[in-house]
Write an enzyme that holds these catalytic residues in place. Structure first.
Site, PDB file in Angstrom:
ATOM      1  N   SER A 125      -7.797 -32.511  15.348  1.00 24.28           N
ATOM      2  CA  SER A 125      -8.657 -31.522  14.780  1.00 24.28           C
ATOM      3  C   SER A 125      -7.329 -30.915  13.481  1.00 24.28           C
ATOM      4  O   SER A 125      -6.279 -30.719  13.837  1.00 24.28           O
ATOM      5  CB  SER A 125      -8.885 -30.257  15.639  1.00 24.28           C
ATOM      6  OG  SER A 125      -8.993 -29.023  14.872  1.00 24.28           O
ATOM      7  N   TYR A 150      -7.580 -23.942  22.155  1.00 19.53           N
ATOM      8  CA  TYR A 150      -8.027 -25.041  21.856  1.00 19.53           C
ATOM      9  C   TYR A 150      -7.227 -25.914  20.918  1.00 19.53           C
ATOM     10  O   TYR A 150      -7.004 -27.089  21.029  1.00 19.53           O
ATOM     11  CB  TYR A 150      -9.713 -24.874  21.180  1.00 19.53           C
ATOM     12  CG  TYR A 150     -10.010 -26.014  20.190  1.00 19.53           C
ATOM     13  CD1 TYR A 150     -10.652 -27.023  21.076  1.00 19.53           C
ATOM     14  CD2 TYR A 150      -9.993 -26.140  18.870  1.00 19.53           C
ATOM     15  CE1 TYR A 150     -11.109 -28.145  20.278  1.00 19.53           C
ATOM     16  CE2 TYR A 150     -10.353 -27.168  18.244  1.00 19.53           C
ATOM     17  CZ  TYR A 150     -10.808 -28.065  18.903  1.00 19.53           C
ATOM     18  OH  TYR A 150     -11.249 -29.267  18.129  1.00 19.53           O
ATOM     19  N   LYS A 154      -5.300 -29.683  21.384  1.00 19.29           N
ATOM     20  CA  LYS A 154      -5.052 -31.023  20.302  1.00 19.29           C
ATOM     21  C   LYS A 154      -3.804 -31.368  20.198  1.00 19.29           C
ATOM     22  O   LYS A 154      -3.361 -32.716  19.802  1.00 19.29           O
ATOM     23  CB  LYS A 154      -6.039 -30.607  19.106  1.00 19.29           C
ATOM     24  CG  LYS A 154      -7.312 -30.543  19.325  1.00 19.29           C
ATOM     25  CD  LYS A 154      -7.987 -31.813  19.903  1.00 19.29           C
ATOM     26  CE  LYS A 154      -9.557 -31.544  20.064  1.00 19.29           C
ATOM     27  NZ  LYS A 154      -9.871 -32.861  21.010  1.00 19.29           N
TER      28      LYS A 154
END
Length: 339
Positions: A125, A150, A154
């Site tokens: 991402s 989050y 990644k």
């Protein structure tokens, strides 16, 4: 050639399965259905004429992962989507995100390292960049401290794969850093299907347009952008799905220059939240109700991709516009509400 797609009934996963099957690959899907529906399997089958093999497995259960790979030793490539993906939820539930996104990646890499063919595509991402110093964002931009758990999963995920590639010469991996995937398949057989209140902008727009939500909340109108709202790089999910197939073929054909590579996937153009709303108004003929409210924790001001590397090295570029994506998302929303 047999390809495993984890999270293959999710939004990006399902569209990638379609593109893989259109190219003649045999696809096996793993999904735990925590943020997807088994009905998506029918949508994929309707579009491609082929029903992919599906196994309901929670990748947190290591024994089940091991058992699956014992049965499918002929897998030649893995595309790993399975992960929790809502920024706001990750701020509230960090441990859930670390267990689900990091633990499962480790189990997958351990299993893949026992295969004869070890080709691995990782769903990463643009959140790894945080608020970048320069726009558009190139792959060489520094990876900033993550704005959310989050985003951190990644970053850590990429580090885990990079470290594994250093000690395992057989493992070839590409991390694809997505910007903001939106839209649906033009057939309206599959699309974004959030469970509960949507965490992403476009499903909230379409649910508001169809009357499920009273109005859309726009988080922050005082950012340093042309209209004060956040700017993002909205990429059509079908364009994004095709990039996964191209990246996989790059590994299968030994065209990769290193055994760990990174590519940005975006349109190269930033659009504000208000521009996205105006796009919906154009394609739907409606006037969306929205209200500008306070900023949301974890959000950055602006992010859009420099896609030169993906264009030149992968030989991929986007073909579909913001209006194309919004029109397909609206067509999908109308279909699922009329069922």
């Amino acid at each position: 050639m047999k390809i495993l797609v984890t999270g293959g009934l999710g939004f990006i996963g399902s569209h990638t399965v379609v593109e893989l099957q259109n190219k003649g690959f045999e696809v096996v899907i793993i999904d735990n259905l925590s943020n997807s529906s088994i009905d998506v399997l029918d949508g994929i089958t309707t579009i491609t004429g082929v029903k992919p093999h599906f196994e309901k497995i929670d990748l947190k259960e290591k024994a089940d992962v091991v058992q699956f790979f014992e049965k499918h030793k002929d897998i030649v490539g893995v595309i790993h989507f399975a992960a929790s993906k809502a920024v706001g939820e990750s701020v509230k539930e960090p441990l859930m995100y670390y267990e689900n996104n990091i633990g499962t990646l480790v189990y997958m890499l351990q299993a893949v390292s026992k295969l004869e063919k070890q080709n691995f595509i990782f769903s990463s991402s643009c959140t790894v960049y945080g608020q970048a110093d320069e726009l558009p964002i190139t792959e060489n931009a520094p990876v900033k401290p993550a704005e959310s758990p989050y985003g951190n999963t990644k970053q850590i995920g990429e580090e885990i794969i990079r470290d594994t590639c250093k000690v395992n010469d057989k493992l070839k991996s590409i991390a694809l850093r997505y910007f903001n995937p939106i839209g649906a398949h033009p057939s309206a057989e599959i699309g974004e299907l959030p469970i509960g209140v949507p965490q992403n902008l476009v499903p909230y727009i379409t649910q508001t347009g169809i009357g499920m939500r009273e109005q859309l909340s726009v988080f922050g109108g005082d950012y340093e952008t042309p209209d004060g709202t956040c700017v993002r790089d909205y990429i059509h999910v079908v364009d994004l799905a095709k990039a996964h197939v191209i990246a996989l073929e790059r590994l299968l054909e030994d065209k990769n220059l290193e055994n760990y590579e990174v590519f940005n996937l975006g349109t190269g153009k930033g659009s504000s939240v208000l521009e996205a709303i105006h796009s919906f108004d154009r394609v739907s003929g409606k006037k969306l109700k929205y209200q500008i409210v306070g900023r949301r924790e974890g959000d950055i001001t602006a992010a859009y991709a420099d896609t030169t590397r993906a264009n030149d090295v992968l030989g991929w570029k986007t073909e579909l516009s913001l209006d194309d994506a919004m029109a397909s998302a609206w067509k999908w929303e109308q279909k699922i509400r009329n069922k």
